[in-house]
Motif scaffolding. Structure first.
Motif, PDB file in Angstrom:
ATOM      1  N   HIS A 138      -6.744   6.810  -4.875  1.00 47.81           N
ATOM      2  CA  HIS A 138      -5.933   7.025  -3.520  1.00 47.81           C
ATOM      3  C   HIS A 138      -6.064   5.696  -2.905  1.00 47.81           C
ATOM      4  N   ALA A 142      -2.158   3.699  -1.877  1.00 47.30           N
ATOM      5  CA  ALA A 142      -2.209   3.563  -0.414  1.00 47.30           C
ATOM      6  C   ALA A 142      -1.590   1.886  -0.415  1.00 47.30           C
ATOM      7  N   ALA A 146       2.232   0.559   0.680  1.00 48.88           N
ATOM      8  CA  ALA A 146       2.257  -0.056   2.093  1.00 48.88           C
ATOM      9  C   ALA A 146       3.333  -0.910   2.091  1.00 48.88           C
TER      10      ALA A 146
END
Length: 146
Positions: A138, A142, A146
């Protein structure tokens, strides 16, 4: 068992070599087929990436700096999302098999030999990794998105 006794004499070394060869052939066949399936799914998840950049995408999905190239970044994010989905899909099998082998190892360590505690330690490490991996994936997803 009859074939085993025909092929191998009573010599323990011959029995061990024969058992290792037969076991290795079965294990190698199974793992080869399994890894072909895993690699096929991984190639589909990565998508169209130049062959010379495929290793860089695989590496950036696992660790290291986020790629500057948007195509490589998207491919790495797809791979991490695929790994996360595979981890989620297999979590109950992973926990069940790990728990079964932990119980078996604990029982053998108590009833047979203390050396089985090494087996228990290995399965505890694998259990810990299976619990940490989703959070790690996870976080990496991310970073890549981004």
């Amino acid at each position: 068992m009859a074939v085993f006794n025909i092929v191998v004499d009573d010599d323990p070394l011959q029995r061990g070599i024969f058992a290792a060869a037969v076991g290795g052939a079965f294990f190698g066949t199974f793992m080869g087929l399994f890894l072909m399936r895993v690699n096929r799914r991984t190639r589909v998840a990565v998508g169209d990436v130049a062959p010379d950049r495929r290793v860089a995408v695989l590496r950036s999905a696992a660790k290291g700096p986020v790629p500057e190239d948007p195509a490589e970044r998207a491919a790495a994010a797809r791979l991490v999302a695929h790994q996360l989905e595979e981890t989620r899909r297999n979590r109950w099998w992973t926990l069940g098999v790990t728990a079964a082998f932990l119980l078996l190892g604990g029982w053998l360590a108590v009833t047979s030999s203390p050396w089985w505690w090494c087996w228990v330690a290995m399965w505890c490490a694998l259990l810990g990794w299976s619990l940490v991996l989703p959070a790690r994936l996870h976080g990496r997803l991310a970073e890549l998105q981004a």
